[in-house]
Design an enzyme around this catalytic site. Structure first.
Site, PDB file in Angstrom:
ATOM      1  N   SER A 119      54.693  47.104  95.550  1.00 24.60           N
ATOM      2  CA  SER A 119      54.201  46.440  94.350  1.00 24.60           C
ATOM      3  C   SER A 119      54.921  45.130  94.093  1.00 24.60           C
ATOM      4  O   SER A 119      54.621  44.446  93.110  1.00 24.60           O
ATOM      5  CB  SER A 119      54.364  47.363  93.134  1.00 24.60           C
ATOM      6  OG  SER A 119      55.715  47.765  93.004  1.00 24.60           O
ATOM      7  N   HIS A 140      47.857  47.820  97.583  1.00 29.09           N
ATOM      8  CA  HIS A 140      48.627  48.269  96.428  1.00 29.09           C
ATOM      9  C   HIS A 140      47.783  49.080  95.462  1.00 29.09           C
ATOM     10  O   HIS A 140      46.974  48.549  94.713  1.00 29.09           O
ATOM     11  CB  HIS A 140      49.236  47.052  95.710  1.00 29.09           C
ATOM     12  CG  HIS A 140      50.064  47.426  94.518  1.00 29.09           C
ATOM     13  ND1 HIS A 140      50.146  46.635  93.396  1.00 29.09           N
ATOM     14  CD2 HIS A 140      50.840  48.517  94.270  1.00 29.09           C
ATOM     15  CE1 HIS A 140      50.937  47.227  92.513  1.00 29.09           C
ATOM     16  NE2 HIS A 140      51.358  48.371  93.016  1.00 29.09           N
ATOM     17  N   GLU A 152      44.996  46.270  94.765  1.00 32.76           N
ATOM     18  CA  GLU A 152      45.217  44.897  95.206  1.00 32.76           C
ATOM     19  C   GLU A 152      45.300  44.871  96.732  1.00 32.76           C
ATOM     20  O   GLU A 152      46.011  45.686  97.334  1.00 32.76           O
ATOM     21  CB  GLU A 152      46.514  44.334  94.616  1.00 32.76           C
ATOM     22  CG  GLU A 152      46.461  44.109  93.118  1.00 32.76           C
ATOM     23  CD  GLU A 152      47.781  43.616  92.546  1.00 32.76           C
ATOM     24  OE1 GLU A 152      47.765  42.676  91.740  1.00 32.76           O
ATOM     25  OE2 GLU A 152      48.837  44.186  92.903  1.00 32.76           O
ATOM     26  N   ASN A 190      51.629  43.224  88.721  1.00 36.42           N
ATOM     27  CA  ASN A 190      53.038  43.453  88.408  1.00 36.42           C
ATOM     28  C   ASN A 190      53.750  42.198  87.942  1.00 36.42           C
ATOM     29  O   ASN A 190      54.704  42.275  87.174  1.00 36.42           O
ATOM     30  CB  ASN A 190      53.766  44.064  89.605  1.00 36.42           C
ATOM     31  CG  ASN A 190      53.853  45.576  89.477  1.00 36.42           C
ATOM     32  OD1 ASN A 190      54.467  46.094  88.558  1.00 36.42           O
ATOM     33  ND2 ASN A 190      53.202  46.270  90.395  1.00 36.42           N
TER      34      ASN A 190
END
Length: 284
Positions: A119, A140, A152, A190
């Site tokens: 991440s 991700h 992602e 993130n």
């Protein structure tokens, strides 16, 4: 574009078991590898429970649940981690992931796609020491993987376009909404969400409010879960590792500075729900 028919997941923690559940639920023979037999036992129980809840909600038949579980292989022998796609879901440390990818590259052919569920760590860095780095990609998932709809897809400098296309197609086959992200620390979600945690921790550090008050306020403002309850769900240790990695990747930019309060929680072993205690006590 490579047609992914088999899956291996390395790391039987919360993320690894969630990804493995998605694989078997959607028809992929899946190997879940971990060095710890205990971790694998817990993962197998959690996956069976997760599929069982779907049966209870009439989202899956009992027959489909049993067929899915039959597609799952638990392994403490890394030699079994061979598949069209191998996804690592281990600790957020570059050295650990480098060593793991080197070992997986030896076990698998050059056409096997090696994906990271990282991440925060740049895919270009992860791929650098790996033979055939064009097959390394970021994939991700978010916690809990069976429920969260977003994935992602991140290409490093060397990632072949057809590799990114293949894992994106698989994620969509798993029922996910995909987004392509550039190879920057934290990617999209993130990087933006980091401040939800960091600023909330600063509020507590500066004695502006207690963490329970911050959670209640933000939930009353429309957030589904406050930052401290969310850190407990994700894992306080995991969240701290991501923040630390991003702080280093952004050359100690103060806005990503890890919190001393969170460091103390990690040092004390208060890692959240999985440990029975984090910011909140779950042992009762």
């Amino acid at each position: 574009m490579k047609d992914i028919q088999t899956l291996a997941v390395v790391g039987a923690g919360t993320m690894g078991q969630g990804i493995a559940q998605l694989g078997i639920q959607h028809g992929l023979p899946t190997v879940l590898f971990d060095l710890s037999p205990t971790a694998l036992e817990k993962a197998q129980t959690a996956i069976a429970a997760g599929l069982g809840k779907l049966v209870e909600k009439n989202k899956l038949t009992a027959e489909a649940r049993d067929a899915a579980l039959a597609r799952l292989t638990m392994a403490t022998d890394m030699g079994l981690a061979q598949a069209d796609l191998v996804i690592e879901a281990v600790v957020e440390r570059l050295d650990v992931k480098h060593q793991l990818f080197r070992e997986l590259a030896v076990l698998n052919g050059p056409d096997t796609i090696l994906a990271s569920n990282t991440s925060s760590l740049p895919i270009t860095q992860l791929a650098a020491p790996v033979p055939n780095p064009e097959r390394v990609v970021g994939l991700h998932f978010f916690n809990p993987a069976p429920l969260m709809p977003l994935v992602e897809v991140i290409s490093g400098v060397a990632t072949a376009p057809e590799v990114a296309d293949a894992v994106e197609a698989l994620a969509q086959r798993l029922g996910k909404t995909t987004v392509r992200a550039a190879d920057a620390p934290g990617f999209i979600v993130n990087r933006v969400a980091r401040h939800y945690y960091v600023e909330s921790l600063k509020v507590v550090e500066e004695n502006v409010a207690q963490f329970e008050v911050v959670d209640d306020l933000l939930e009353a403002s429309g957030f589904k879960m406050g930052p401290f309850r969310l850190m407990d769900l994700i894992g306080v240790d995991t969240n701290f590792s991501v923040t630390s990695a991003m702080y280093a990747s952004f050359h100690q930019d103060a806005k990503f500075r890890p919190s001393r309060i969170q460091q103390q929680k990690v040092d004390a072993g208060h890692h959240g729900r999985k440990a029975g205690r984090g910011f909140y006590d779950y042992s009762k």
